[in-house]
Design a protein around this motif. Structure first.
Motif, mmCIF file in Angstrom:
data_model
loop_
_atom_site.group_PDB
_atom_site.id
_atom_site.type_symbol
_atom_site.label_atom_id
_atom_site.label_comp_id
_atom_site.label_asym_id
_atom_site.label_seq_id
_atom_site.Cartn_x
_atom_site.Cartn_y
_atom_site.Cartn_z
ATOM 1 N N TYR A 132 -4.102 -14.054 -4.466
ATOM 2 C CA TYR A 132 -3.071 -15.098 -4.448
ATOM 3 C C TYR A 132 -3.745 -16.450 -4.287
ATOM 4 C CZ TYR A 132 0.901 -17.926 -2.857
ATOM 5 O OH TYR A 132 1.852 -18.911 -2.714
ATOM 6 N N VAL A 133 -3.616 -17.285 -5.315
ATOM 7 C CA VAL A 133 -4.190 -18.633 -5.303
ATOM 8 C C VAL A 133 -3.066 -19.610 -5.636
ATOM 9 C CG1 VAL A 133 -5.955 -20.172 -6.225
ATOM 10 C CG2 VAL A 133 -6.378 -17.698 -6.122
ATOM 11 N N PRO A 134 -2.419 -20.192 -4.626
ATOM 12 C CA PRO A 134 -1.263 -21.086 -4.847
ATOM 13 C C PRO A 134 -1.556 -22.270 -5.764
ATOM 14 C CG PRO A 134 -1.500 -20.548 -2.522
ATOM 15 C CD PRO A 134 -2.732 -20.060 -3.201
ATOM 16 N N THR A 135 -2.800 -22.716 -5.781
ATOM 17 C CA THR A 135 -3.152 -23.888 -6.585
ATOM 18 C C THR A 135 -3.361 -23.562 -8.058
ATOM 19 O OG1 THR A 135 -5.481 -23.550 -5.977
ATOM 20 C CG2 THR A 135 -4.190 -25.091 -4.630
ATOM 21 N N ASP A 136 -3.397 -22.295 -8.405
ATOM 22 C CA ASP A 136 -3.573 -21.875 -9.800
ATOM 23 C C ASP A 136 -2.203 -21.837 -10.474
ATOM 24 O OD1 ASP A 136 -4.030 -20.652 -12.230
ATOM 25 O OD2 ASP A 136 -5.429 -19.178 -11.425
ATOM 26 N N ALA A 137 -1.889 -22.835 -11.293
ATOM 27 C CA ALA A 137 -0.565 -22.933 -11.919
ATOM 28 C C ALA A 137 -0.357 -21.881 -13.006
ATOM 29 C CB ALA A 137 -0.370 -24.325 -12.514
ATOM 30 N N THR A 138 -1.426 -21.391 -13.606
ATOM 31 C CA THR A 138 -1.314 -20.414 -14.693
ATOM 32 C C THR A 138 -1.154 -18.989 -14.181
ATOM 33 O OG1 THR A 138 -2.729 -21.828 -16.057
ATOM 34 C CG2 THR A 138 -2.382 -19.558 -16.799
ATOM 35 N N THR A 139 -2.062 -18.568 -13.305
ATOM 36 C CA THR A 139 -2.014 -17.215 -12.755
ATOM 37 C C THR A 139 -2.212 -17.278 -11.244
ATOM 38 O OG1 THR A 139 -3.065 -16.462 -14.802
ATOM 39 C CG2 THR A 139 -2.865 -14.848 -13.026
ATOM 40 N N PRO A 140 -1.168 -17.684 -10.522
ATOM 41 C CA PRO A 140 -1.323 -17.823 -9.068
ATOM 42 C C PRO A 140 -1.432 -16.486 -8.340
ATOM 43 C CG PRO A 140 0.947 -18.177 -9.714
ATOM 44 C CD PRO A 140 0.171 -18.077 -10.981
ATOM 45 N N LEU A 141 -1.027 -15.403 -9.010
ATOM 46 C CA LEU A 141 -0.985 -14.113 -8.316
ATOM 47 C C LEU A 141 -1.416 -12.983 -9.248
ATOM 48 C CD1 LEU A 141 1.778 -12.853 -5.939
ATOM 49 C CD2 LEU A 141 1.275 -11.503 -7.963
ATOM 50 N N TYR A 142 -2.205 -12.066 -8.699
ATOM 51 C CA TYR A 142 -2.576 -10.843 -9.418
ATOM 52 C C TYR A 142 -2.449 -9.668 -8.442
ATOM 53 C CZ TYR A 142 -5.208 -7.223 -11.810
ATOM 54 O OH TYR A 142 -5.574 -6.036 -12.393
ATOM 55 N N HIS A 143 -1.762 -8.615 -8.883
ATOM 56 C CA HIS A 143 -1.556 -7.461 -8.010
ATOM 57 C C HIS A 143 -1.723 -6.170 -8.810
ATOM 58 C CE1 HIS A 143 1.344 -4.919 -5.296
ATOM 59 N NE2 HIS A 143 0.066 -4.699 -5.010
ATOM 60 N N GLU A 144 -2.625 -5.337 -8.344
ATOM 61 C CA GLU A 144 -2.846 -4.017 -8.949
ATOM 62 C C GLU A 144 -2.644 -2.952 -7.861
ATOM 63 O OE1 GLU A 144 -6.395 -1.431 -11.098
ATOM 64 O OE2 GLU A 144 -6.589 -3.612 -10.938
ATOM 65 N N PRO A 145 -1.468 -2.317 -7.832
ATOM 66 C CA PRO A 145 -1.191 -1.316 -6.791
ATOM 67 C C PRO A 145 -2.133 -0.114 -6.901
ATOM 68 C CG PRO A 145 0.836 -2.017 -7.885
ATOM 69 C CD PRO A 145 -0.307 -2.524 -8.709
#
Length: 230
Positions: A132-145
């Motif tokens: 989770y990178v709030p400052t990344d407007a393109t891909t602020p979140l990546y989740h792989e369960p």
């Protein structure tokens, strides 16, 4: 010799249900061309009251204000769908009925706006790949369960607008206990959503935070149809 038959006094639940049913026409008009006309609202109200008997003990004014708000929102208040919860809260020693919008309800409100492309949310568990990178407007979140049973360490929610903009929020594990305690403290009985579904309610916090700056559309009841508090 005459025999008098005394009728059994009506319970608070019976009186509450009769009160709601007496307004079915108004509720249907308020809901408009929807899936929640007055009769269905009355049925849902009865279901919620059977699950939480404290609803029947709330003031008549707050009960009517609640059902009018349910009709205006055009949502199910039975508690089975998670759209809307009817929650008794004690205010200055007076029990009043409140309407809380649940996870399903918040998602419905977002879709109604016509400006939200999608709303996604999930629990993050130990061992998952999560960034989770709030400052990344393109891909602020990546989740792989990686697991469906490991301990939950966070909840995330992301709103994607039709413009392509993204609003993302994360509720971390260190907030869980405080949020649950605060939510449970607000309710009068243990039948409220914070007692029965604490994980879903924490997830709702994440959704609310993500939706904070996203557009929402809520129907408002005509002033002539509802009680003064609506």
């Amino acid at each position: 010799m005459s025999t008098e038959i005394q009728q059994k006094p009506k319970s608070e639940a019976q009186k509450s249900l009769e009160l709601v049913k007496s307004r079915e026409v108004d509720l249907s008009e308020l809901a408009g061309a929807s899936d929640s006309p007055g009769m269905q609202i009355a049925v849902a109200f009865g279901q919620a009251m059977r699950t939480n008997p404290q609803i029947a003990l709330c003031t008549a004014e707050s009960k009517m204000a609640a059902v009018y708000k349910v009709a205006a929102l055009n949502m199910d208040c039975s508690g089975t769908t998670g759209e809307v919860w009817l929650v008794p809260i004690k205010e200055k020693e007076v029990l009043k009925l409140n309407v809380w919008v649940g996870v399903a309800g918040m998602l419905k409100l977002a879709r109604r706006s016509g400006m939200v492309a999608s709303v996604n949310c999930a629990a993050v568990r130990e061992g998952d790949v999560f960034r989770y990178v709030p400052t990344d407007a393109t891909t602020p979140l990546y989740h792989e369960p990686k697991s469906g049973t490991a301990k939950v360490i966070a909840f995330w929610a992301q709103v994607v607008l039709t413009s392509g903009a993204k609003e993302t929020a994360v509720v971390w594990q260190d907030e869980f206990a405080e949020l649950v305690a605060a939510g449970q403290a607000k309710t009068f009985s243990t039948s409220g959503p914070w007692h029965k579904h604490p994980a879903r309610m924490v997830e709702l916090v994440a959704i609310r935070r993500a939706l904070k700056r996203a557009p929402r559309s809520i129907q408002q009841p005509p002033a002539a149809h509802g009680p003064g508090s609506v």
